[in-house]
Design a protein around this motif. Structure first.
Motif, mmCIF file in Angstrom:
data_model
loop_
_atom_site.group_PDB
_atom_site.id
_atom_site.type_symbol
_atom_site.label_atom_id
_atom_site.label_comp_id
_atom_site.label_asym_id
_atom_site.label_seq_id
_atom_site.Cartn_x
_atom_site.Cartn_y
_atom_site.Cartn_z
ATOM 1 N N TYR A 217 -25.950 7.164 49.827
ATOM 2 C CA TYR A 217 -24.576 7.429 49.370
ATOM 3 C C TYR A 217 -24.595 7.426 47.844
ATOM 4 C CZ TYR A 217 -23.471 6.525 54.231
ATOM 5 O OH TYR A 217 -23.442 6.588 55.610
ATOM 6 N N ILE A 218 -24.039 8.503 47.252
ATOM 7 C CA ILE A 218 -24.230 8.752 45.826
ATOM 8 C C ILE A 218 -22.877 8.900 45.134
ATOM 9 C CG2 ILE A 218 -25.296 10.279 44.123
ATOM 10 C CD1 ILE A 218 -27.158 11.218 46.444
ATOM 11 N N LYS A 219 -22.733 8.216 44.021
ATOM 12 C CA LYS A 219 -21.541 8.338 43.188
ATOM 13 C C LYS A 219 -21.915 9.112 41.928
ATOM 14 C CE LYS A 219 -18.913 6.711 39.557
ATOM 15 N NZ LYS A 219 -19.205 6.265 38.193
ATOM 16 N N VAL A 220 -21.135 10.179 41.629
ATOM 17 C CA VAL A 220 -21.397 11.036 40.479
ATOM 18 C C VAL A 220 -20.110 11.175 39.670
ATOM 19 C CG1 VAL A 220 -22.153 13.324 39.703
ATOM 20 C CG2 VAL A 220 -23.133 12.323 41.779
ATOM 21 N N ASP A 221 -20.194 11.040 38.347
ATOM 22 C CA ASP A 221 -19.034 11.285 37.497
ATOM 23 C C ASP A 221 -18.766 12.784 37.408
ATOM 24 O OD1 ASP A 221 -18.436 8.676 37.020
ATOM 25 O OD2 ASP A 221 -19.382 8.584 35.037
ATOM 26 N N ASP A 222 -17.530 13.138 37.062
ATOM 27 C CA ASP A 222 -17.166 14.554 37.025
ATOM 28 C C ASP A 222 -17.390 15.167 35.648
ATOM 29 O OD1 ASP A 222 -15.125 13.474 35.538
ATOM 30 O OD2 ASP A 222 -13.519 14.580 36.547
ATOM 31 N N ASN A 223 -18.115 14.464 34.769
ATOM 32 C CA ASN A 223 -18.404 15.039 33.445
ATOM 33 C C ASN A 223 -19.889 15.341 33.285
ATOM 34 O OD1 ASN A 223 -19.245 12.414 33.387
ATOM 35 N ND2 ASN A 223 -18.417 11.956 31.349
ATOM 36 N N ILE A 224 -20.592 15.545 34.393
ATOM 37 C CA ILE A 224 -22.007 15.910 34.324
ATOM 38 C C ILE A 224 -22.255 17.138 35.195
ATOM 39 C CG2 ILE A 224 -22.745 13.518 33.933
ATOM 40 C CD1 ILE A 224 -23.779 13.498 36.821
ATOM 41 N N ASP A 225 -23.219 17.922 34.807
ATOM 42 C CA ASP A 225 -23.711 19.012 35.638
ATOM 43 C C ASP A 225 -24.933 18.499 36.390
ATOM 44 O OD1 ASP A 225 -22.859 21.340 33.082
ATOM 45 O OD2 ASP A 225 -21.878 21.087 35.035
ATOM 46 N N LEU A 226 -25.018 18.868 37.628
ATOM 47 C CA LEU A 226 -26.040 18.282 38.494
ATOM 48 C C LEU A 226 -27.033 19.336 38.958
ATOM 49 C CD1 LEU A 226 -26.712 15.537 39.860
ATOM 50 C CD2 LEU A 226 -25.380 16.341 41.826
ATOM 51 N N ASP A 227 -28.293 18.985 38.868
ATOM 52 C CA ASP A 227 -29.345 19.802 39.476
ATOM 53 C C ASP A 227 -29.436 19.380 40.939
ATOM 54 O OD1 ASP A 227 -31.594 21.063 40.362
ATOM 55 O OD2 ASP A 227 -32.919 20.351 38.778
ATOM 56 N N LEU A 228 -28.678 20.063 41.795
ATOM 57 C CA LEU A 228 -28.535 19.638 43.186
ATOM 58 C C LEU A 228 -29.862 19.689 43.937
ATOM 59 C CD1 LEU A 228 -26.644 18.689 45.412
ATOM 60 C CD2 LEU A 228 -26.108 21.085 45.908
ATOM 61 N N GLU A 229 -30.617 20.746 43.767
ATOM 62 C CA GLU A 229 -31.890 20.861 44.490
ATOM 63 C C GLU A 229 -32.882 19.797 44.023
ATOM 64 O OE1 GLU A 229 -32.674 22.622 47.098
ATOM 65 O OE2 GLU A 229 -30.643 23.444 47.144
ATOM 66 N N GLY A 230 -32.865 19.504 42.728
ATOM 67 C CA GLY A 230 -33.738 18.443 42.236
ATOM 68 C C GLY A 230 -33.349 17.094 42.813
ATOM 69 N N LEU A 231 -32.038 16.833 42.957
ATOM 70 C CA LEU A 231 -31.572 15.584 43.556
ATOM 71 C C LEU A 231 -31.977 15.503 45.023
ATOM 72 C CD1 LEU A 231 -29.905 12.961 43.438
ATOM 73 C CD2 LEU A 231 -27.864 14.328 43.943
ATOM 74 N N ILE A 232 -31.860 16.618 45.746
ATOM 75 C CA ILE A 232 -32.246 16.620 47.166
ATOM 76 C C ILE A 232 -33.731 16.318 47.306
ATOM 77 C CG2 ILE A 232 -32.477 18.081 49.209
ATOM 78 C CD1 ILE A 232 -29.918 19.524 48.328
#
Length: 343
Positions: A217-232
């Motif tokens: 379960y992951i909490k992310v702030d809304d002021n960052i851009d996320l590398d979704l595939e890298g996180l997966i």
């Protein structure tokens, strides 16, 4: 010298005097008896009336006493209702339920039943509509792409609470946006306000655990851009990680001066050195399932501080958490936004 002759009263004269005397003395006696009788009747009547009044008053008091609410202690009420044993059983059942939840035996009825890899909650607010649209156009999938991502085991939702004025235009706009996009996790029991922000993390993890069964379960702030595939990819490498508390670990000075940025009202609790314990930065942090479950079960008694990342860090101190410091989750500042590269 001769005495004057006297004449003795005759018998009839004596009887006449006696009769007159008797009559004159008997009249007051009769009158007294009459008045005594009247007095006795009056007293008897009053006594009878008082007795009747006492009966009436007694009945009124008894009725009033029976009808008035009685002040009882909680224990008295439980005894009267025969609930002492039931109270004990309820406590035992609640303890057993908490244990079963902590061991993963209970699934929430909202859960799809499918084991997911991760639930990603992106914090958002009422004034962040443009930013949400920006995310939907960049790293966050929409519509069919969002559903296909869920088939891969990844759920992504914007996380937001309710307006302090429930049901107002702010709430209605979020409901309308959610109806159109279907990408929100709305925390109905959380008030979306700056001073309530540190409590939001408890509601998020609790709601996420109750709605989805995932490994992380992951909490992310809304002021960052996320590398979704890298996180997966990072999460795939951590499959089966129990007690995982993953993030960009840091410490730092506790700000004790009111009015300064990052002011901590309860600074005195952090010792003479006024330094925070080791904790994951709040921009992006990851908890394994059992730690998220711990927050869900104990959310009512978990202490929050001024910031959500230090609050989570304080909770992790008391459990068997495995701290994993991953610098790919450290976000660098670029103008006003942050970019987290986990490639």
């Amino acid at each position: 010298m001769e005495s004057l002759p006297t004449t003795a009263p005759s018998k009839s004269e004596r009887r006449g005097r006696s009769s007159k005397s008797s009559q004159s003395s008997s009249k007051p006696s009769v009158i007294m008896a009459f008045f005594s009788c009247l007095a006795w009747l009056y007293v008897a009547g009053r006594l009878w009336q008082d007795a009747e009044n006492r009966v009436v008053l007694n009945n009124i008091l008894k009725t009033s006493y029976d009808q008035k609410p009685k002040v009882l202690t909680v224990d008295d009420k439980l005894v009267l209702l025969g609930c002492k044993d039931l109270e004990r059983r309820i406590v035992e059942t609640e303890m057993e339920l908490a244990l079963a939840k902590s061991q993963g035996y209970l699934q929430n009825s909202k859960s799809s039943g499918k084991k997911l890899l991760a639930v990603i909650g992106v914090y958002s607010g009422f004034g962040s509509h443009l930013r949400r649209n920006s995310f939907r156009g960049s790293w966050m999938p929409q519509d069919d792409a969002l559903r296909k991502l869920e088939e891969r085991g990844i759920v992504v939702r914007f996380v937001i609470g309710r307006s302090p004025n429930r049901g107002d235009s702010l709430d209605r706009k979020i409901d309308e946006e959610n109806q159109a996009k279907k990408d929100f996790l709305i925390l109905d029991n959380h008030e979306e306000a700056q001073e309530e922000l540190s409590k939001k993390v408890k509601f998020f993890f609790s709601a996420a655990v109750q709605n989805w069964d995932a490994e992380f379960y992951i909490k992310v702030d809304d002021n960052i851009d996320l590398d979704l595939e890298g996180l997966i990819s990072l999460l795939e490498s951590r499959r089966g990680q129990d007690n995982g508390y993953i993030g960009c670990m840091k410490s730092g000075e506790v700000v004790s001066e009111e009015g300064e940025q990052w002011y901590e009202p309860e600074w005195w609790k952090f010792g003479d050195q006024k330094s925070y314990f080791h904790h994951a930065a709040g921009s992006l942090l990851i908890l394994s399932k059992n730690l998220a479950q711990y927050i869900n079960i104990n959310s009512g008694s978990l202490k929050t501080y001024a910031f959500d990342d230090t609050s989570i860090g304080s909770w992790m101190i008391g459990v068997q958490a495995t701290y994993i410091d991953d610098n790919r989750l450290c976000c660098s500042s670029i103008i006003q936004d942050k970019v987290c590269s986990v490639a």
